[in-house]
Design an enzyme around this catalytic site. Structure first.
Site, PDB file in Angstrom:
ATOM      1  N   ASP A 473      -3.868  -3.126  -4.679  1.00  0.00           N
ATOM      2  CA  ASP A 473      -2.958  -2.702  -3.611  1.00  0.00           C
ATOM      3  C   ASP A 473      -2.378  -3.901  -2.856  1.00  0.00           C
ATOM      4  O   ASP A 473      -2.871  -5.035  -2.973  1.00  0.00           O
ATOM      5  CB  ASP A 473      -3.724  -1.769  -2.651  1.00  0.00           C
ATOM      6  N   ASP A 539       3.152   6.891  -2.416  1.00  0.00           N
ATOM      7  CA  ASP A 539       2.057   7.596  -1.744  1.00  0.00           C
ATOM      8  C   ASP A 539       2.432   9.048  -1.478  1.00  0.00           C
ATOM      9  O   ASP A 539       1.595   9.823  -1.019  1.00  0.00           O
ATOM     10  CB  ASP A 539       1.718   6.913  -0.411  1.00  0.00           C
TER      11      ASP A 539
END
Ligand code: GLA
Length: 744
Positions: A473, A539
């Site tokens: 990430d 997301d």
């Protein structure tokens, strides 16, 4: 041969040889023209021209030379791949920089030599297939050398990059190295992308007018709002038609894309790294290598996308087609790391046919929420008193691979590492730090000690545990990103260090896969995909939003590289409610996963989920080797996309209703990509809950009642079928298999 007049004053580029090349591959021709030793110009990049021979090659180069307008430089302007004022280009220069005394800002590069596939080109003409051409460009007087590499790949995808060497005695501060490709004046419309967190890759179109459409990125990561692919084409170009030229700058740090038209009407598409002030200062004999600029041409956006896909699929390290069904625990448990809950989730997943289980954020240091512990890559005793072994043993014992989340470039200020080494954090000065973003700062991986620290912590975990997959990430933009004790801009080095770290971990652990995630889909580019194996698209797992994001993410990357999950009924990021069948329908055309607390799923939902997973496993071979096709349907909210096998003997299409239309009946379904000369058996696939208010046309009802319907390819491709009616935010699948040819 007609010679193009050249300026003959002493300071003019010295006349050199005229050499011309024609590269051809997969329906694309690229004609490169070096006239009188000038820097290479593209005389043609577009549809294949067939074999030209020397005379034909000269003809293309000469016939495309513009007249000299009044009140302009007195020679015809040819736009070089690295456009420069010394060739008469008044638009954005390709190479910008200067020396401490202010000189060096107007390069006068000429071509010193050409290599074709590693051999010096000695002839005046060369005509070949896919090939690599290296142009050695030099400005001896100003001490600048540029190596320009141009590759036409077997897929017809073109890519180029430039390497600058300072051959002068003093330092050279490089401001910009932007490559440019001319596009014809009839490419009068632009398409690129905008976006934000949870809404990545939103298309935007505009007229290609005089001026510069400049997409600059200073985020230190590719960005949720990255241009992605910047296209120019004939106004109204769609998926299936209209000539289109597209470029993509393959770099995960600061970068730019641009479309520029000057007042003569001449226009270019270009791109390169965006360098911060003083970021690249080359001492004598030092070199800077720019990123690849990819360029794809085609008739319609599908053709442009297909060159990218085929190229990615042709790489040696490309993933196999059995992309494992993945369960990621993030939206299921967030920071609630509880062994019993997580093993129960693993059991439910394994029962459904899940093949990979990924433990997300929260397993390390003091990371019980997003305020603390980031950067301390040591398993937390607090939540994992027996380490990760019990969970990993459980997961692998159930036949699944185990994956683990990291955010290697990041730290919370409240972490062991940031407290011990404040000098490792990027920031404008020893005394100041940038504003926090998601309560975090960025570790300066260009510092060898910081890099070694992160690498060693990650390596220790990879050595200790059976970890097959990393979710990597990167959850913030890089603001004021400098090495703290010098104040010098550090994004360039940081980006390269991240690539290096990915490679080092993979080399030490062959077979390790890495997912590129960045607050969802903010690091999706062709450079990061040289080091990673899939991207997390967004997301936002709301299937309606994802239908759009997946549709456009696939303009650059093939479906197997796009993480695509089925989440809970109410979307965590939009609050919308969707049926399971629509959620699964929208996720199917990608690398399928689940991100949902299965403890909350009903028995019926689990049964339906199992059926979707089985369908994915059955069809993934087709999805990940076939060609993506997207139908042009004007304003219709019923989107059609499909994957057709390269042999055109099998296909899977999806009909996705993204809204309601003003008319009660929709346009006919025409299924692009099939063979009009073949015959297909078409079966509508209805898995789980049927779309609400489904009114199938008679042909569909018959196909549902019987074992599908046999139809000529020409009907499917050309005349089309009456479209079914169903409510918005619902979908249907159509499966097609070629019928054996009747015996004669
Ligand atoms: C980012 C990612 C999410 C999740 C969280 C964890 O937002 O995009 O998928 O991993 O971080 O903090």
């Amino acid at each position: 041969m007609r010679r193009i007049p050249v300026d003959t004053t002493v300071t003019a580029p010295r006349p050199g040889r005229t050499q011309r090349l024609h590269l051809r591959a997969a329906g694309v021709s690229v004609v490169l023209d070096v006239t009188d030793g000038r820097i290479p110009a593209v005389a043609h990049w577009g549809a294949e021209l067939g074999e030209l021979g020397a005379a034909g090659l000269d003809a293309v180069c000469e016939a495309t030379v513009d007249p000299v307008p009044q009140n302009a430089v007195d020679v015809p302007v040819r736009i070089g791949l690295l456009p420069q004022q010394s060739d008469g280009w008044i638009g954005r220069p390709g190479l910008s920089g200067s020396r401490p005394d202010g000189s060096g800002w107007v390069p006068r590069l000429v071509t010193d030599g050409i290599e074709l596939d590693g051999h010096p080109l000695t002839t005046a003409h060369a005509e070949t297939g896919a090939a690599t051409v290296r142009f050695a460009l030099a400005d001896e007087e100003q001490g600048l050398d540029v190596g320009l590499e141009v590759q036409l790949l077997p897929t017809g995808l073109l890519r180029l990059r430039a390497t600058l060497t300072n051959t002068g005695a003093s330092a050279y501060s490089l401001d910009e190295l932007t490559l440019a490709l001319p596009v014809p004046a009839d490419a009068d419309e632009l398409l690129d992308f905008a976006g934000r967190w949870t809404k990545e890759r939103t298309p935007q179109r505009r007229a290609f007018t005089v001026g510069t459409h400049l997409r600059e990125n200073r985020r230190g990561r590719t960005g949720a709002d990255a241009a992605h692919v910047l296209h120019a084409g004939r106004a109204g170009f769609g998926f299936r038609g209209g000539e289109v030229w597209g470029v993509h700058t393959a770099f995960s740090g600061n970068h730019r894309h641009l479309a520029e038209q000057i007042n003569t009407g001449r226009r270019v598409l270009g791109g390169g790294e965006l360098l911060l002030p003083g970021e690249v200062r080359l001492e004598s004999a030092e070199q800077y290598e720019g990123p690849w600029l990819y360029a794809s041409y085609g008739e319609g956006l599908d053709a442009v996308a297909s060159r990218f896909h085929r190229h990615l699929r042709s790489r040696e390290h490309h993933v196999d087609r059995q992309r494992p069904v993945t369960l990621n625990v993030w939206e299921a448990v967030y920071f609630d790391h509880d062994l019993a809950r997580l093993t129960a989730l693993a059991d439910r997943a394994a029962d459904l046919g899940v093949e990979r289980y990924v433990l997300d954020d929260g397993w390390f240091g003091s990371r019980r929420d997003d305020f603390s512990g980031l950067g301390d890559w040591v398993v937390s005793d607090e939540v994992w008193p027996d380490g990760l072994d019990p969970l990993i043993a459980h997961v692998t014992g159930r036949g699944m691979e185990f994956g683990l989340w990291f955010e290697p470039e990041m730290v919370n200020e409240d972490s062991e590492v940031a407290r011990a080494h404040p000098e490792w954090v990027l920031g404008p000065s020893p005394a100041t730090l940038p504003l926090e973003s998601r309560h975090q700062q960025v570790l300066n991986l260009a510092l060898p000690e910081a890099y070694a620290h992160v690498r060693d912590q990650m390596m220790a975990l990879l050595d200790e545990y059976d970890i097959a997959y990393l979710k990597w990430d990167h959850n913030r933009d890089l603001l004021e990103a400098a090495t703290r004790d010098t104040g010098r801009a550090a994004v360039h080095e940081q980006t390269l260090a991240a690539y290096r770290l990915m490679d080092e971990l993979k080399t030490a652990h062959p077979g390790l896969e890495i997912e590129s995630c960045s607050s969802g889909g903010a690091r999706v580019d062709l450079a990061v995909l040289e080091h990673t194996d899939r991207v997390w698209v967004s997301d936002c797992i709301d299937p309606l939003e994802r239908a759009q994001m997946n549709r456009w993410t696939s303009q650059l990357i093939p479906l197997e590289l796009m993480g695509s999950h089925i989440a809970s009924g109410r979307s965590h990021t939009t609050g919308r409610l969707h049926t399971l069948s629509f959620r699964a329908h929208s996720a199917l055309f990608g690398h399928l996963g689940i991100e949902w607390d299965l403890a909350e799923a009903s028995r019926e939902e689990l049964a339906e989920l199992r059926a979707w997973i089985a369908l994915y496993r059955e069809r993934r071979e087709l999805l990940f080797r076939g060609d993506l096709v997207r139908a042009d349907r004007g304003e219709s909210p019923l989107w059609i996309q499909g994957v057709v096998s390269p042999e055109r003997d099998e296909a899977l299409f999806s009909l996705t209703a993204v809204g309601r239309s003003a008319t009660s009946l929709d346009a006919r379904l025409r299924l692009p990509g099939l063979d009009p000369a073949a015959t297909y058996r078409l079966r509508p696939l209805l898995i789980g809950e049927r779309p609400s208010n489904l009114f199938p046309p008679p042909w569909m009802q018959r196909a549902l009642d019987e074992d599908g319907l046999v139809l000529p390819g020409a009907v499917l491709v050309r005349s089309g079928l009456a479209a079914p009616l169903f409510d918005p935010e619902q979908g249907m699948l159509l499966s097609l298999v070629r019928e054996p040819a009747p015996a004669r």
